[in-house]
Structure formats: C-alpha cells, structure tokens
Design a protein around this motif. Sequence first.
Motif, PDB file in Angstrom:
ATOM      1  N   GLN A  40       0.837  -1.189   0.000  1.00 33.46           N
ATOM      2  CA  GLN A  40       0.000   0.000   0.000  1.00 33.46           C
ATOM      3  C   GLN A  40       0.880   1.250   0.000  1.00 33.46           C
ATOM      4  OE1 GLN A  40      -3.356   0.170  -0.187  1.00 33.46           O
ATOM      5  NE2 GLN A  40      -3.394  -2.046  -0.411  1.00 33.46           N
ATOM      6  N   SER A  41       0.484   2.243  -0.778  1.00 38.94           N
ATOM      7  CA  SER A  41       1.240   3.499  -0.832  1.00 38.94           C
ATOM      8  C   SER A  41       1.025   4.284   0.454  1.00 38.94           C
ATOM      9  CB  SER A  41       0.783   4.336  -2.028  1.00 38.94           C
ATOM     10  OG  SER A  41       0.992   3.641  -3.234  1.00 38.94           O
ATOM     11  N   ILE A  42       2.103   4.839   0.971  1.00 43.04           N
ATOM     12  CA  ILE A  42       2.031   5.672   2.173  1.00 43.04           C
ATOM     13  C   ILE A  42       2.122   7.123   1.749  1.00 43.04           C
ATOM     14  CG2 ILE A  42       3.136   6.253   4.364  1.00 43.04           C
ATOM     15  CD1 ILE A  42       4.158   3.379   4.483  1.00 43.04           C
ATOM     16  N   THR A  43       1.031   7.866   1.941  1.00 43.73           N
ATOM     17  CA  THR A  43       0.957   9.248   1.469  1.00 43.73           C
ATOM     18  C   THR A  43       1.526  10.201   2.515  1.00 43.73           C
ATOM     19  OG1 THR A  43      -1.277   9.393   2.338  1.00 43.73           O
ATOM     20  CG2 THR A  43      -1.054   8.814   0.019  1.00 43.73           C
ATOM     21  N   SER A  44       2.728  10.636   2.273  1.00 43.04           N
ATOM     22  CA  SER A  44       3.392  11.621   3.127  1.00 43.04           C
ATOM     23  C   SER A  44       4.670  12.047   2.421  1.00 43.04           C
ATOM     24  CB  SER A  44       3.697  11.013   4.504  1.00 43.04           C
ATOM     25  OG  SER A  44       4.209  11.992   5.364  1.00 43.04           O
ATOM     26  N   ILE A  45       5.527  12.750   3.106  1.00 38.34           N
ATOM     27  CA  ILE A  45       6.793  13.158   2.490  1.00 38.34           C
ATOM     28  C   ILE A  45       7.673  11.914   2.331  1.00 38.34           C
ATOM     29  CG2 ILE A  45       8.815  14.641   2.711  1.00 38.34           C
ATOM     30  CD1 ILE A  45       7.143  16.395   4.611  1.00 38.34           C
ATOM     31  N   LEU A  50       9.964   8.925   9.212  1.00 38.38           N
ATOM     32  CA  LEU A  50       8.734   8.240   9.609  1.00 38.38           C
ATOM     33  C   LEU A  50       8.175   7.410   8.461  1.00 38.38           C
ATOM     34  CD1 LEU A  50       6.543   7.743  11.731  1.00 38.38           C
ATOM     35  CD2 LEU A  50       5.357   9.795  10.874  1.00 38.38           C
ATOM     36  N   VAL A  51       8.167   7.987   7.270  1.00 39.58           N
ATOM     37  CA  VAL A  51       7.639   7.286   6.100  1.00 39.58           C
ATOM     38  C   VAL A  51       8.533   6.108   5.736  1.00 39.58           C
ATOM     39  CG1 VAL A  51       7.175   7.463   3.621  1.00 39.58           C
ATOM     40  CG2 VAL A  51       6.401   9.266   5.170  1.00 39.58           C
ATOM     41  N   VAL A  52       9.850   6.324   5.790  1.00 37.59           N
ATOM     42  CA  VAL A  52      10.795   5.247   5.486  1.00 37.59           C
ATOM     43  C   VAL A  52      10.594   4.084   6.445  1.00 37.59           C
ATOM     44  CG1 VAL A  52      13.228   4.597   5.438  1.00 37.59           C
ATOM     45  CG2 VAL A  52      12.498   6.792   4.453  1.00 37.59           C
ATOM     46  N   ASN A  53      10.420   4.402   7.715  1.00 35.95           N
ATOM     47  CA  ASN A  53      10.218   3.374   8.737  1.00 35.95           C
ATOM     48  C   ASN A  53       8.909   2.626   8.510  1.00 35.95           C
ATOM     49  OD1 ASN A  53      10.990   2.028  11.225  1.00 35.95           O
ATOM     50  ND2 ASN A  53       9.286   3.135  12.176  1.00 35.95           N
ATOM     51  N   LYS A  54       7.839   3.374   8.218  1.00 32.70           N
ATOM     52  CA  LYS A  54       6.548   2.744   7.962  1.00 32.70           C
ATOM     53  C   LYS A  54       6.599   1.863   6.722  1.00 32.70           C
ATOM     54  CE  LYS A  54       3.291   5.881  10.229  1.00 32.70           C
ATOM     55  NZ  LYS A  54       2.134   6.797  10.029  1.00 32.70           N
ATOM     56  N   SER A  55       7.296   2.321   5.711  1.00 27.46           N
ATOM     57  CA  SER A  55       7.426   1.534   4.478  1.00 27.46           C
ATOM     58  C   SER A  55       8.156   0.224   4.755  1.00 27.46           C
ATOM     59  CB  SER A  55       8.181   2.338   3.412  1.00 27.46           C
ATOM     60  OG  SER A  55       7.470   3.506   3.068  1.00 27.46           O
ATOM     61  N   GLU A  57       8.335  -1.315   7.664  1.00 27.57           N
ATOM     62  CA  GLU A  57       7.451  -2.166   8.470  1.00 27.57           C
ATOM     63  C   GLU A  57       6.380  -2.822   7.610  1.00 27.57           C
ATOM     64  OE1 GLU A  57       5.856   0.281  11.516  1.00 27.57           O
ATOM     65  OE2 GLU A  57       7.715   0.375  12.690  1.00 27.57           O
ATOM     66  N   ALA A  58       5.823  -2.060   6.660  1.00 30.78           N
ATOM     67  CA  ALA A  58       4.787  -2.594   5.778  1.00 30.78           C
ATOM     68  C   ALA A  58       5.327  -3.739   4.924  1.00 30.78           C
ATOM     69  CB  ALA A  58       4.239  -1.487   4.882  1.00 30.78           C
ATOM     70  N   LYS A  59       6.564  -3.567   4.439  1.00 29.35           N
ATOM     71  CA  LYS A  59       7.160  -4.627   3.618  1.00 29.35           C
ATOM     72  C   LYS A  59       7.453  -5.868   4.448  1.00 29.35           C
ATOM     73  CE  LYS A  59      10.681  -5.547   0.151  1.00 29.35           C
ATOM     74  NZ  LYS A  59      11.732  -4.977  -0.722  1.00 29.35           N
ATOM     75  N   GLU A  60       7.971  -5.687   5.651  1.00 27.90           N
ATOM     76  CA  GLU A  60       8.258  -6.823   6.527  1.00 27.90           C
ATOM     77  C   GLU A  60       6.976  -7.580   6.880  1.00 27.90           C
ATOM     78  OE1 GLU A  60      11.223  -8.113   7.571  1.00 27.90           O
ATOM     79  OE2 GLU A  60      11.967  -6.720   6.042  1.00 27.90           O
ATOM     80  N   ILE A  84       8.171 -18.859  -4.624  1.00 31.06           N
ATOM     81  CA  ILE A  84       8.897 -17.602  -4.428  1.00 31.06           C
ATOM     82  C   ILE A  84       7.887 -16.544  -4.007  1.00 31.06           C
ATOM     83  CG2 ILE A  84      10.374 -15.870  -5.529  1.00 31.06           C
ATOM     84  CD1 ILE A  84      11.037 -17.975  -7.656  1.00 31.06           C
ATOM     85  N   TYR A  85       8.283 -15.615  -3.145  1.00 34.98           N
ATOM     86  CA  TYR A  85       7.355 -14.543  -2.790  1.00 34.98           C
ATOM     87  C   TYR A  85       8.079 -13.199  -2.748  1.00 34.98           C
ATOM     88  CZ  TYR A  85       9.075 -15.936   1.876  1.00 34.98           C
ATOM     89  OH  TYR A  85       9.853 -16.302   2.947  1.00 34.98           O
ATOM     90  N   LEU A  86       7.348 -12.162  -3.181  1.00 32.98           N
ATOM     91  CA  LEU A  86       7.900 -10.819  -3.284  1.00 32.98           C
ATOM     92  C   LEU A  86       6.848  -9.795  -2.884  1.00 32.98           C
ATOM     93  CD1 LEU A  86       9.492 -11.137  -6.847  1.00 32.98           C
ATOM     94  CD2 LEU A  86      10.781 -11.026  -4.715  1.00 32.98           C
ATOM     95  N   ALA A  87       7.296  -8.652  -2.394  1.00 36.24           N
ATOM     96  CA  ALA A  87       6.409  -7.535  -2.089  1.00 36.24           C
ATOM     97  C   ALA A  87       7.096  -6.256  -2.533  1.00 36.24           C
ATOM     98  CB  ALA A  87       6.096  -7.485  -0.592  1.00 36.24           C
ATOM     99  N   LYS A  88       6.320  -5.373  -3.177  1.00 40.56           N
ATOM    100  CA  LYS A  88       6.917  -4.147  -3.700  1.00 40.56           C
ATOM    101  C   LYS A  88       5.834  -3.090  -3.859  1.00 40.56           C
ATOM    102  CE  LYS A  88      10.091  -2.620  -7.351  1.00 40.56           C
ATOM    103  NZ  LYS A  88      10.797  -3.023  -8.596  1.00 40.56           N
ATOM    104  N   ALA A  89       6.214  -1.835  -3.691  1.00 44.08           N
ATOM    105  CA  ALA A  89       5.287  -0.720  -3.888  1.00 44.08           C
ATOM    106  C   ALA A  89       5.342  -0.262  -5.334  1.00 44.08           C
ATOM    107  CB  ALA A  89       5.639   0.434  -2.949  1.00 44.08           C
ATOM    108  N   GLY A  90       4.256   0.334  -5.798  1.00 49.05           N
ATOM    109  CA  GLY A  90       4.223   0.850  -7.154  1.00 49.05           C
ATOM    110  C   GLY A  90       2.868   0.667  -7.796  1.00 49.05           C
ATOM    111  N   ASN A  91       2.821   0.902  -9.100  1.00 49.73           N
ATOM    112  CA  ASN A  91       1.598   0.727  -9.867  1.00 49.73           C
ATOM    113  C   ASN A  91       1.386  -0.747 -10.166  1.00 49.73           C
ATOM    114  OD1 ASN A  91       0.416   0.401 -12.836  1.00 49.73           O
ATOM    115  ND2 ASN A  91      -0.479   2.264 -11.943  1.00 49.73           N
TER     116      ASN A  91
END
Length: 276
Positions: A40-45, A50-55, A57-60, A84-91
């Motif tokens: 899920q996209s995290i809408t912030s700077i 904070l955003v890097v940390n949340k990102s 955590e979301a991936k983990e 195999i399993y992968l997780a990534k943000a994007g379109n």
Amino acid sequence: MKTLLVLTDFSEAATHAAKYAAILAKQLKAARILLFNKLQSITSIPSSPLVVNKSHEAKEEALTHLKRLANELKFLKHTDTELIYLAKAGNLDDLTNDLVNKHQVDYVVMGLTGKSKLEQTLIGSNTIQIAKTVSRPLLIIPESAKLLPITKIASVMDLVDTKQAQTISNLLNPLYLYNQLELYVLSHEGEGLPLQTLHNHNFTAVKDKLNRYNPKYYSISEIDIVKEVLAFAKSHNISLIVHIEKKRNFFESLFLTDITERMAYVTHIPLLLVKQ
C-alpha cells in the motif's frame, strides 16, 4: 517449464485463488509459483524518516504474510514446484507486467470475491484493470470456485477463425500432456445456419487444430451470451471457461468488451481470459 504469478492482497478471495493456483501447478507440473503483494502506498513526504520506517514495516509485514501463505500452499502444489514470494510498492499494472517479463510468467492468477458489493467493487476493479493490461493469460478464480483439478474446459469460438483455434491449442497442450481433458466448443449459429452446415476450408482447419482433444461442438443462439455460457457450464460440470479477447487497436484495448467484463464479475467457475 511453467511459472504462475499469483497476485494477493491476503484477502480470503486472494488466498482461495492462491490455493487454486497450487493445484493447477500440480496439474501442469509447473516449475514455480510466484506470490506477489503490492504494498500500500504511504501518502506523506517520501524522504521523511517516519515514512521510510513505515514503508519498511509494511514490507516486513507483507513478507511475513507471504511466507505464511507459501507454507500453506506447500501441501497442495507439486513437490518439485518452487515457491517464491515478493512484495513491492508501485503501480499494480506496471509491477505485474515487469514480473511477467522478468520471470517469464505463463499465467497470472487473481481472486474475485463473491461477498459484499463494496468488496466486489474493490477487488473486481483491480482484476478487470489487470485484464486490460496484462500480457499473459489471466486466470480469475471466484471465491466460490471448487479447489479441484481441471477436467472439462468450455470455450466460445468462431469456428472459422484459425487463430482462435491455435490459441486454444497452445493453452491446452501443457494440461493435455499430463491429464485427461474434455473440450467443449461453443459457437454462434451464423446467420441462422445450424452448426453442421458450417463446412468450409477454415472450419476444416479449425477442426484439425483441435482434433487431438476430441472436442464436442455446441451452438449458441441466445441473445445473452454470458447467461447461456454460464448455464451450459453449470449443466455440463465445466471446470474452466476460456474466453478469448480478439486483438483490437490501441483505443479499443483500453476497454474490455461487455461480455468479458460481465463474465468476469458473475462467473462461479474459474475463467481464463486470453488475448488473441
């Protein structure tokens, strides 16, 4: 060597589709199943700590869910199939096609829920969007679909279109190598002419391409094609419906046909969407 890409959001519908993919992998003796979750996209700077940390955590968290799902599928897949399993943000569209190309994916698998209208809208819209853009056959698994091997396949075809016949043959070959299959070919009655009168060079070529599968031919005459196909599938205990989208120009390709979209939303039987 076959690869199945399973797109999951960890919903019940998506997990059900992943289980179906594992059973299909066993039928195909597939080399690998790739489980993928779009973060899920995290809408912030973007650069803020904070955003890097949340990102992170979301991936983990996503990887933990993916690992749990992979362990659940181990009992259903063929013993030699790699998970195999992968997780990534994007379109989602871009990510899916990147994975298709990078891992030489043969089939993309997605779930479709039969629950609330809201869930149908959210999950269904993603599935329909992927159907428009993905470059490989898309297997849509309704939540009510039985977790059983494919034994009977039905497809609506133009009996004088040799390209469609070749498309069907290419799809069936991997399954046919290891399984007993029954193929049912559904066709419109052309301008009131019964099916048995359609004898010409192209029809003969179509029959030749499909002959090894010993297909059974049936005609469709109803105005509501979707309704009749689904009624036929139910009465003949069909386990997979194959729908071929004819090649269209760029602007037409931005929209699926009404038949394809309706079929995807209402079917209770796994639906394989294929671009010709």
